[in-house]
Design a protein around this motif. Structure first.
Motif, PDB file in Angstrom:
ATOM      1  N   LEU A   1       0.808  -1.203  -0.041  1.00  0.00           N
ATOM      2  CA  LEU A   1       0.249  -0.088  -0.028  1.00  0.00           C
ATOM      3  C   LEU A   1       0.415   1.599   0.222  1.00  0.00           C
ATOM      4  O   LEU A   1       1.465   1.395   1.265  1.00  0.00           O
ATOM      5  CB  LEU A   1      -0.755  -0.010   1.640  1.00  0.00           C
ATOM      6  CG  LEU A   1      -1.842   1.369   1.357  1.00  0.00           C
ATOM      7  CD1 LEU A   1      -2.785   0.976   0.293  1.00  0.00           C
ATOM      8  CD2 LEU A   1      -2.411   0.670   2.624  1.00  0.00           C
ATOM      9  N   PRO A   2       0.768   2.065  -1.079  1.00  0.00           N
ATOM     10  CA  PRO A   2       1.513   3.317  -0.822  1.00  0.00           C
ATOM     11  C   PRO A   2       1.679   3.845  -0.098  1.00  0.00           C
ATOM     12  O   PRO A   2       0.721   4.055   0.571  1.00  0.00           O
ATOM     13  CB  PRO A   2       0.849   4.249  -2.404  1.00  0.00           C
ATOM     14  CG  PRO A   2       0.220   3.025  -2.379  1.00  0.00           C
ATOM     15  CD  PRO A   2      -0.134   2.238  -2.016  1.00  0.00           C
ATOM     16  N   VAL A   3       2.550   4.792   0.636  1.00  0.00           N
ATOM     17  CA  VAL A   3       2.336   5.962   2.082  1.00  0.00           C
ATOM     18  C   VAL A   3       2.588   7.242   1.133  1.00  0.00           C
ATOM     19  O   VAL A   3       3.585   7.679   0.611  1.00  0.00           O
ATOM     20  CB  VAL A   3       3.792   5.418   2.658  1.00  0.00           C
ATOM     21  CG1 VAL A   3       3.163   6.838   3.854  1.00  0.00           C
ATOM     22  CG2 VAL A   3       3.758   4.138   3.401  1.00  0.00           C
ATOM     23  N   LYS A   5      15.081   3.996   4.763  1.00  0.00           N
ATOM     24  CA  LYS A   5      13.911   3.676   5.562  1.00  0.00           C
ATOM     25  C   LYS A   5      13.705   4.657   7.063  1.00  0.00           C
ATOM     26  O   LYS A   5      14.724   5.176   7.129  1.00  0.00           O
ATOM     27  CB  LYS A   5      13.789   2.466   5.702  1.00  0.00           C
ATOM     28  CG  LYS A   5      15.340   2.125   6.619  1.00  0.00           C
ATOM     29  CD  LYS A   5      15.847   0.480   6.675  1.00  0.00           C
ATOM     30  CE  LYS A   5      15.532  -0.246   7.221  1.00  0.00           C
ATOM     31  NZ  LYS A   5      15.177  -1.404   7.867  1.00  0.00           N
ATOM     32  N   GLY A   6      12.957   4.149   6.605  1.00  0.00           N
ATOM     33  CA  GLY A   6      12.989   4.469   9.288  1.00  0.00           C
ATOM     34  C   GLY A   6      12.763   3.820   9.740  1.00  0.00           C
ATOM     35  O   GLY A   6      13.865   2.626   9.677  1.00  0.00           O
ATOM     36  N   HIS A  25       9.406   1.089   4.521  1.00  0.00           N
ATOM     37  CA  HIS A  25       8.515   2.013   3.931  1.00  0.00           C
ATOM     38  C   HIS A  25       9.034   3.690   4.094  1.00  0.00           C
ATOM     39  O   HIS A  25       9.735   4.081   5.157  1.00  0.00           O
ATOM     40  CB  HIS A  25       6.878   1.824   4.135  1.00  0.00           C
ATOM     41  CG  HIS A  25       6.445   1.933   5.434  1.00  0.00           C
ATOM     42  ND1 HIS A  25       6.203   3.256   5.869  1.00  0.00           N
ATOM     43  CD2 HIS A  25       5.524   1.111   6.071  1.00  0.00           C
ATOM     44  CE1 HIS A  25       5.650   3.445   7.092  1.00  0.00           C
ATOM     45  NE2 HIS A  25       5.246   2.024   7.108  1.00  0.00           N
ATOM     46  N   SER A  26       8.083   4.989   3.859  1.00  0.00           N
ATOM     47  CA  SER A  26       9.172   5.754   3.334  1.00  0.00           C
ATOM     48  C   SER A  26       7.511   6.528   2.974  1.00  0.00           C
ATOM     49  O   SER A  26       8.045   6.472   1.513  1.00  0.00           O
ATOM     50  CB  SER A  26      10.297   6.355   2.814  1.00  0.00           C
ATOM     51  OG  SER A  26      10.087   8.113   3.278  1.00  0.00           O
ATOM     52  N   VAL A  40       6.528   8.144  -2.520  1.00  0.00           N
ATOM     53  CA  VAL A  40       5.069   8.914  -3.551  1.00  0.00           C
ATOM     54  C   VAL A  40       5.293  10.282  -3.339  1.00  0.00           C
ATOM     55  O   VAL A  40       5.060  11.067  -4.027  1.00  0.00           O
ATOM     56  CB  VAL A  40       4.108   8.363  -2.119  1.00  0.00           C
ATOM     57  CG1 VAL A  40       3.163   9.221  -3.392  1.00  0.00           C
ATOM     58  CG2 VAL A  40       3.967   6.662  -2.934  1.00  0.00           C
ATOM     59  N   GLU A  41       6.086  10.364  -2.150  1.00  0.00           N
ATOM     60  CA  GLU A  41       6.230  13.029  -2.513  1.00  0.00           C
ATOM     61  C   GLU A  41       7.326  12.803  -3.909  1.00  0.00           C
ATOM     62  O   GLU A  41       7.547  14.053  -4.113  1.00  0.00           O
ATOM     63  CB  GLU A  41       6.517  13.012  -0.779  1.00  0.00           C
ATOM     64  CG  GLU A  41       6.293  13.246   0.412  1.00  0.00           C
ATOM     65  CD  GLU A  41       6.802  13.097   1.134  1.00  0.00           C
ATOM     66  OE1 GLU A  41       5.828  14.538   2.275  1.00  0.00           O
ATOM     67  OE2 GLU A  41       7.404  13.355   1.575  1.00  0.00           O
TER      68      GLU A  41
END
Length: 334
Positions: free
Chosen positions: A145-147, A227-228, A232-233, A237-238
Motif C-alpha cells: 500500500l503506497p504511503v 527507511k525509517g 516504508h517512507s 510517493v512525495e
C-alpha cells in the motif's frame, strides 16, 4: 477488473475504528481508500452473494490510538479486538468460513498492521504500507500500500508537479527525523559534506524560511528515500508527486504496484550498505538515463494520486487492481 469485479463492504463495526476515514498525514492511504471504497457505486454491491471480494473497513491507525494507552502498550489487545470482529463476521455471514478469509481484504497503513493481522487475518489479502518481506509480508498475496502523506484533505493535489529536469540544480535531497538506523548513517556521511548533496536532519525547516521542503523536492534531480523505523517512507510517493526521481534505500521493501510497474525504469535502488558511495552511484547514472527516468516519473505519477472521486488508473484503482490481481493469482495456483 472494471467490468467484472464486485466488492461487498461489511457494515459491522463501530466508529471510530470502523467506517471513519482519516484523510491527512502519513497514514492517509488507508483513510482515502476507505472513503472511496465505501462511497463507490461501480465496484460495491449491496448483496454479499454477488461479491467476489469482501472489504473489512477498519483503520489500523485508529485501532492503535484507541486501544493503546500510556499505561498499556500491549499489542495483543489489537489482535484480540480484530479476532472478536472476525468472529462476529463469521457467525453472521457464511462467506468468511468458506475460504477462511482468503477472499477478504483490508487496507492498513500503521507500522503495527502486519503484527495485528498476522494471525486471524493471515490468509486474507492485506494491503500494507509496511511491506517488509523480512517481517511476514507475503509476495503474491499481500499488497504494498503506497504511503501518501496528504497535507490538505480538501485538495490532495495541492502543489503537484515540479521544475523541469533542466531546472533541477540540486543533485540529491533528504530532510527528516532520525527514525531508525539508516538515516543517522546517511547524515553521518553526507550532512554538510557536499554542496550538491542537500542532506539535512530534523532542523531543516528552520533554515532560511524560503528553503522549504517542497521547494527542494521540486528542484532536486534525486530525492533520497531512506527507511525509517520500518521499511516504508512517504518520501517515495512525495518524490513522484513532485517529479523527482526516488532513490530508495530500504533493503527489504516491496514497492507498490510492482506487478505492473517496472520501478527500475523510474527510480534508483541503493543497498543500505552502499550509503557511503551514494554520490558516486548517482553520478554514475548517465544524463540520458536520468532524463528518461524523470520523464517516466511524470508518466507514472497518475497512479499515485488521490482524487475526491476516483479517476481511471489513479491510486484507488491501482490498489484495488493489486488486490484483485493477487486474488486471481491465488485461484490459479491453488
Amino acid at each position: 477488473m472494471e467490468r467484472k469485479l464486485k466488492v461487498y463492504v461489511y457494515r459491522e463495526g463501530e466508529k471510530p475504528i470502523f467506517h471513519t476515514p482519516f484523510l491527512r498525514g502519513i497514514y492517509a492511504s488507508e483513510g482515502w481508500f476507505m472513503k472511496l471504497m465505501e462511497g463507490n457505486k461501480q465496484f460495491v454491491v449491496k448483496h454479499p452473494r454477488k461479491a467476489h471480494l469482501f472489504y473489512l473497513p477498519f483503520s489500523s491507525r485508529v485501532l492503535r490510538t484507541v486501544m493503546i494507552t500510556p499505561e498499556s502498550r500491549d499489542r495483543r489487545k489489537l489482535v484480540g479486538f480484530l479476532k472478536t470482529y472476525i468472529d462476529k463476521i463469521a457467525r453472521k455471514y457464511p462467506f468468511w468460513n468458506r475460504t477462511n478469509g482468503a477472499d477478504h481484504f483490508l487496507a492498513a497503513c500503521h507500522d503495527w498492521a502486519p503484527y495485528e493481522t498476522r494471525k486471524d487475518l493471515r490468509l486474507s489479502l492485506r494491503a500494507l504500507c509496511n511491506a517488509d518481506v523480512s517481517k511476514g509480508f507475503i509476495l503474491g498475496k499481500d499488497v504494498s500500500l503506497p504511503v501518501t502523506s496528504v497535507r490538505t484533505s480538501q485538495n490532495p493535489l495541492k502543489n503537484l508537479g515540479g521544475k523541469p529536469a533542466s531546472e533541477r540544480s540540486i543533485l540529491a535531497f533528504f530532510a527528516g527525523n532520525m527514525h531508525g538506523k539508516i538515516r543517522p548513517i546517511l547524515l553521518q556521511y553526507w550532512e554538510n559534506r557536499d554542496p550538491n548533496m542537500k542532506i539535512f536532519g530534523p532542523t531543516f525547516q528552520g533554515i532560511d524560511g524560503k528553503m522549504t521542503y517542497i521547494h527542494h523536492m521540486k528542484t532536486s534531480k534525486y530525492c533520497i528515500c531512506p527507511k525509517g523505523y520500518e521499511v516504508h517512507s512517504p518520501r517515495v510517493v512525495e518524490a513522484i508527486f513532485y517529479e523527482c526521481v526516488p532513490v530508495i534505500i530500504s533493503d527489504n521493501y516491496v514497492p507498490p504496484f510492482f506487478e505492473v510497474l517496472d520501478w527500475e525504469t523510474f527510480s534508483v535502488f541503493v543497498a543500505e550498505k552502499d550509503i557511503p558511495s551514494l554520490k558516486d552511484i548517482l553520478l554514475s547514472i548517465p544524463e540520458e538515463r536520468y532524463l528518461t527516468m524523470q520523464l517516466r516519473v511524470k508518466k507514472v505519477q497518475q497512479h499515485f494520486l488521490w482524487h475526491s472521486k476516483p479517476v481511471k488508473y489513479d491510486i484507488f484503482h491501482m490498489i484495488l487492481h493489486s488486490i484483485w490481481f493477487n486474488r486471481l493469482h491465488q485461484l490459479r495456483t491453488r
